[in-house]
Write a protein that holds these residues in place. Structure first.
Motif, short mmCIF file in Angstrom:
data_model
loop_
_atom_site.label_atom_id
_atom_site.label_comp_id
_atom_site.label_asym_id
_atom_site.label_seq_id
_atom_site.Cartn_x
_atom_site.Cartn_y
_atom_site.Cartn_z
N PRO A 1 35.09 -2.10 5.62
CA PRO A 1 34.95 -2.29 4.17
C PRO A 1 36.26 -2.18 3.40
CG PRO A 1 34.05 -0.17 4.88
CD PRO A 1 34.33 -0.94 6.11
N ALA A 2 37.23 -1.43 3.91
CA ALA A 2 38.52 -1.29 3.21
C ALA A 2 39.37 -2.55 3.33
CB ALA A 2 39.28 -0.08 3.74
N HIS A 3 39.09 -3.37 4.31
CA HIS A 3 39.87 -4.60 4.53
C HIS A 3 38.90 -5.75 4.82
CE1 HIS A 3 43.42 -2.00 4.82
NE2 HIS A 3 42.73 -1.26 5.66
N ARG A 4 37.89 -5.88 3.99
CA ARG A 4 36.80 -6.80 4.32
C ARG A 4 37.24 -8.26 4.36
NH1 ARG A 4 32.25 -5.72 0.07
NH2 ARG A 4 32.80 -3.58 0.59
N ALA A 5 38.12 -8.69 3.45
CA ALA A 5 38.54 -10.09 3.43
C ALA A 5 39.33 -10.44 4.69
CB ALA A 5 39.38 -10.37 2.19
N LEU A 6 40.29 -9.59 5.05
CA LEU A 6 41.09 -9.85 6.25
C LEU A 6 40.21 -9.79 7.50
CD1 LEU A 6 43.83 -10.28 7.57
CD2 LEU A 6 44.17 -7.80 7.56
N ALA A 7 39.30 -8.79 7.55
CA ALA A 7 38.42 -8.66 8.71
C ALA A 7 37.49 -9.87 8.82
CB ALA A 7 37.61 -7.38 8.60
N ALA A 8 37.01 -10.38 7.69
CA ALA A 8 36.12 -11.54 7.72
C ALA A 8 36.84 -12.77 8.25
CB ALA A 8 35.57 -11.80 6.32
N ALA A 9 38.06 -13.00 7.78
CA ALA A 9 38.82 -14.16 8.25
C ALA A 9 39.12 -14.04 9.74
CB ALA A 9 40.12 -14.30 7.46
N ALA A 10 39.55 -12.86 10.18
CA ALA A 10 39.86 -12.65 11.59
C ALA A 10 38.61 -12.82 12.45
CB ALA A 10 40.46 -11.26 11.80
N PHE A 11 37.48 -12.35 11.95
CA PHE A 11 36.20 -12.48 12.67
C PHE A 11 35.89 -13.96 12.91
CE2 PHE A 11 31.69 -13.31 12.67
CZ PHE A 11 31.16 -12.34 13.49
N VAL B 1 37.83 -16.53 12.96
CA VAL B 1 38.77 -17.17 13.86
C VAL B 1 38.54 -16.72 15.30
CG1 VAL B 1 41.20 -17.34 14.51
CG2 VAL B 1 40.53 -17.55 12.10
N VAL B 2 38.42 -15.41 15.51
CA VAL B 2 38.36 -14.86 16.86
C VAL B 2 36.99 -15.11 17.50
CG1 VAL B 2 38.47 -12.76 18.24
CG2 VAL B 2 40.13 -13.15 16.41
N VAL B 3 35.92 -14.72 16.82
CA VAL B 3 34.59 -14.77 17.42
C VAL B 3 34.09 -16.22 17.53
CG1 VAL B 3 32.20 -14.03 17.23
CG2 VAL B 3 34.04 -12.45 16.64
N ALA B 4 34.08 -16.94 16.40
CA ALA B 4 33.62 -18.33 16.46
C ALA B 4 34.59 -19.17 17.28
CB ALA B 4 33.49 -18.89 15.04
N GLY B 5 35.89 -18.85 17.22
CA GLY B 5 36.85 -19.58 18.05
C GLY B 5 36.61 -19.35 19.52
N ALA B 6 36.25 -18.12 19.89
CA ALA B 6 35.92 -17.85 21.29
C ALA B 6 34.69 -18.63 21.71
CB ALA B 6 35.71 -16.35 21.50
N GLY B 7 33.71 -18.72 20.82
CA GLY B 7 32.53 -19.52 21.13
C GLY B 7 32.87 -20.99 21.27
N LEU C 1 36.47 -24.53 11.67
CA LEU C 1 36.59 -23.09 11.87
C LEU C 1 37.62 -22.49 10.92
CD1 LEU C 1 36.45 -22.75 15.76
CD2 LEU C 1 34.65 -22.26 14.10
N ALA C 2 38.73 -23.21 10.71
CA ALA C 2 39.73 -22.73 9.75
C ALA C 2 39.15 -22.67 8.34
CB ALA C 2 40.96 -23.64 9.78
N ALA C 3 38.35 -23.68 7.98
CA ALA C 3 37.71 -23.69 6.66
C ALA C 3 36.72 -22.54 6.53
CB ALA C 3 37.02 -25.03 6.43
N ALA C 4 35.96 -22.26 7.61
CA ALA C 4 35.01 -21.15 7.58
C ALA C 4 35.74 -19.82 7.41
CB ALA C 4 34.18 -21.13 8.86
N ALA C 5 36.89 -19.66 8.09
CA ALA C 5 37.67 -18.43 7.96
C ALA C 5 38.17 -18.27 6.53
CB ALA C 5 38.83 -18.44 8.94
N ALA C 6 38.65 -19.37 5.93
CA ALA C 6 39.12 -19.29 4.55
C ALA C 6 37.98 -18.96 3.60
CB ALA C 6 39.77 -20.63 4.16
N ALA C 7 36.82 -19.58 3.81
CA ALA C 7 35.67 -19.30 2.95
C ALA C 7 35.23 -17.85 3.08
CB ALA C 7 34.51 -20.24 3.31
N ALA C 8 35.24 -17.33 4.31
CA ALA C 8 34.81 -15.94 4.52
C ALA C 8 35.73 -14.95 3.81
CB ALA C 8 34.78 -15.64 6.02
N SER C 9 37.02 -15.28 3.74
CA SER C 9 37.96 -14.35 3.12
C SER C 9 38.01 -14.49 1.60
CB SER C 9 39.36 -14.57 3.69
OG SER C 9 39.84 -15.87 3.39
N LEU C 10 37.62 -15.66 1.08
CA LEU C 10 37.78 -15.93 -0.35
C LEU C 10 36.48 -15.87 -1.14
CD1 LEU C 10 40.31 -18.92 -0.16
CD2 LEU C 10 40.83 -16.53 -0.70
#
Length: 281
Positions: free
Chosen positions: A73-83, A85-91, A240-249
């Motif tokens: 929760p303290a870094h939710r935007a950064l964590a959402a973007a990384a999630f 990229v990493v999780v959906a990208g791994a899939g 996936l890049a667009a989803a990461a941007a949307a998740a962070s913004l």
């Protein structure tokens, strides 16, 4: 499997707009999911492939937002973007999840949901000022759209029945949350389920909620990444890049609305596929 990650944030968003009529919205979404579950998948035209990929990417954004809000929760935007990229990208890059993993995760989330409902119902709630307002049909419809993407059952066997069962689980979870917190308090924050445990004198279960949030978001996001690859191939990386941007913004409500509208479009494409197959027959 999709339901747990969606409910982490969708219940609060639905309650903020519909109040106690959130329950009616969930019933409506469950009926829609159950009736349409047996329809064929969208076809292989460019429109079909892009629409399904957008629907899965919108779901990834919702899961990413929920992950960031509940786990970091303290870094939710950064964590959402990384999630995203990493999780959906791994899939996207990896193999499809084994069926046994999907079933095990689904069983775990159902057990966690049952425990949450039991805890909330067993403890008398603090009195709230909530009253049952006159029905807000727009709010009910919006609540149904917000939850619809997460009621889509995996697989084809008895899909309609399984969609209705998922809807029943969602209604029970929503009733427990509304009973314990009231509609106003439930709708105040995307992480209201943490408040729910506090209200039910179950703060000791907060680490368990965090673990459930991880499982409930990681597994369906991984599966969504796999489906994006199957539908779009390498161009899906831009999605996936667009989803990461949307998740962070984006705040959670616009992300849920996009996912819901994409699910409605996908449903219409499935209806079209059914009519097309019927015409050919």
């Amino acid at each position: 499997m999709r339901l747990g990650g969606g409910l982490l944030v969708a219940l609060a968003a639905g309650a903020a707009g519909a109040g106690w009529w959130l329950l009616a919205g969930l019933v409506l979404a469950a009926i829609a999911a159950g009736v349409t579950a047996g329809l064929p998948e969208p076809g292989d035209t460019l429109v079909d492939r892009v629409a399904v990929a957008v629907a899965r990417l919108a779901e990834v954004a919702v899961y990413a937002i929920a992950f960031g809000a509940y786990v970091f929760p303290a870094h939710r935007a950064l964590a959402a973007a990384a999630f995203a990229v990493v999780v959906a990208g791994a899939g996207f890059a990896g193999p499809k999840l084994p069926t046994i993993v999907v079933r095990a995760v689904g069983g775990l989330l159902l057990a966690a949901g049952a425990a949450l409902v039991a805890v909330c119902v067993a403890v008398l709630p603090v009195g709230t000022s909530d009253g049952l307002r006159p029905p807000d049909f727009a709010g009910v419809l919006v609540a149904a759209v917000l939850v619809l993407p997460f009621l889509r059952p995996a697989g084809r066997g008895r899909a309609g029945l399984r969609a209705l069962l998922l809807g029943a689980v969602a209604v029970l979870a929503a009733f427990a949350a509304l009973y314990q917190l009231g509609a106003v308090r439930l709708g105040l924050s995307p992480t209201s389920l943490r408040d729910l445990l506090s209200a039910a004198d179950a703060d000791a279960l907060q680490p368990l909620l965090t673990a459930v949030a991880v499982v409930a978001t990681v597994v369906p996001a991984f599966a969504a990444g796999t489906e994006v690859r199957a539908r779009t191939g390498l161009p899906g990386l831009a999605g996936l890049a667009a989803a990461a941007a949307a998740a962070s913004l984006l705040p959670v409500l616009p992300a849920l609305v996009i996912a819901g509208l994409a699910a409605v479009i996908e449903l219409l494409l499935r209806v079209r596929a059914r009519r097309y197959s019927g015409t050919r027959e």
